[in-house]
Design an enzyme around this catalytic site. Structure first.
Site, PDB file in Angstrom:
ATOM      1  CG  MET A  75      25.985 -59.098 -20.187  1.00 56.35           C
ATOM      2  SD  MET A  75      26.138 -59.352 -22.045  1.00 56.35           S
ATOM      3  CE  MET A  75      27.741 -58.557 -22.237  1.00 56.35           C
ATOM      4  CB  CYS A  76      19.157 -57.226 -18.884  1.00 55.57           C
ATOM      5  SG  CYS A  76      19.707 -57.017 -17.480  1.00 55.57           S
ATOM      6  CG  HIS A  77      18.021 -62.834 -21.822  1.00 56.49           C
ATOM      7  ND1 HIS A  77      18.825 -63.289 -20.568  1.00 56.49           N
ATOM      8  CD2 HIS A  77      18.353 -63.504 -22.462  1.00 56.49           C
ATOM      9  CE1 HIS A  77      19.730 -63.742 -20.879  1.00 56.49           C
ATOM     10  NE2 HIS A  77      19.470 -64.239 -22.310  1.00 56.49           N
ATOM     11  CG  MET A 115      19.378 -57.250 -13.710  1.00 52.98           C
ATOM     12  SD  MET A 115      20.255 -56.381 -12.318  1.00 52.98           S
ATOM     13  CE  MET A 115      20.787 -54.759 -13.043  1.00 52.98           C
ATOM     14  CD  GLU A 116      14.253 -57.036 -16.272  1.00 51.21           C
ATOM     15  OE1 GLU A 116      14.750 -57.315 -17.179  1.00 51.21           O
ATOM     16  OE2 GLU A 116      14.482 -57.912 -15.068  1.00 51.21           O
ATOM     17  CG  ASP A 130      14.597 -34.296 -14.680  1.00 49.90           C
ATOM     18  OD1 ASP A 130      15.676 -33.367 -14.782  1.00 49.90           O
ATOM     19  OD2 ASP A 130      13.632 -34.303 -15.240  1.00 49.90           O
TER      20      ASP A 130
END
EC number: 4.6.1.17
Length: 161
Positions: A75-77, A115-116, A130
Site C-alpha cells: 500500500m506504499c505510494h 516506510m522508506e 548476508d
C-alpha cells in the site's frame, strides 16, 4: 488512534488516494542494528570479508531499498525521494559488537517517508548479515524502529526513550 484508511466500502484493501493532500517537506529517521562477533567486527573493520566492503555494500543496499519500498510494501505510494542517508556507528560491550544503523530519508510530497526509512534500515541490516554469514550465522538483527518523522497532516513525531 485514527481509523484505518486502507480498506474500501467492501472491507477490501485499497491504496489511499492522496491527491488532495498538500505537498510538504517530509522526513523520517529509522534505526536498526546487528550484533556480530569480534571476528566479524575485525574482518569488517579491516575489509577482510570475501564478498567485499560490507559497510559500503550495505549502505548502497539501504539506499536502493528506500527507493524500491513501494515495490515490496503493497500500500506504499511510489515516491520521488529527495535524499537518503545511511550511517553507521559501532558500540562494543564485552565481546559483543553492535553495528548501529541510522537512515534519514527526505522528500517533498503528499505522503510521508516512514516506510522508506524503515525498509532501508531493515535492508541494510539484512545485507550485513548476508555478507558475513559465511563467517558466523549467529548474528542477531535488533529492533527496527522509527525514531522521528516530520511534515504532513499528522504532524511531527519523536520516539520517546
Amino acid at each position: 488512534m485514527s481509523s484505518f484508511t486502507h480498506f474500501n466500502d467492501q472491507g477490501r484493501a485499497k491504496m489511499v488516494d492522496i491527491s488532495d493532500k498538500k505537498a510538504t517537506v517530509r522526513t523520517a529517521i529509522a534505526r536498526s542494528s546487528i550484533v556480530v562477533t569480534k571476528e566479524i567486527y575485525d574482518k569488517i573493520s579491516h575489509n577482510e570479508i570475501g564478498k567485499g566492503d560490507v559497510l559500503a555494500v550495505a549502505q548502497i543496499a539501504g539506499i536502493m531499498a528506500a527507493k524500491r519500498t513501494s515495490d515490496i510494501i503493497p500500500m506504499c505510494h511510489p515516491l520521488l525521494l529527495k535524499g537518503v542517508d545511511v550511517s553507521f556507528d559501532w558500540k562494543q560491550s564485552d565481546e559483543q559488537y553492535r553495528l548501529l544503523i541510522e537512515v534519514k530519508v527526505k522528500t517533498e510530497g503528499s505522503t510521508g517517508v516512514e516506510m522508506e526509512a524503515l525498509t532501508a534500515a531493515s535492508a541494510t541490516a539484512l545485507t550485513v548479515y548476508d555478507m558475513c554469514k559465511a563467517v558466523d550465522k549467529g548474528m542477531i538483527i535488533g529492533e527496527t524502529y522509527l525514531l522521528e518523522k516530520t511534515g504532513g497532516k499528522s504532524g511531527d513525531y519523536t520516539r520517546k526513550s
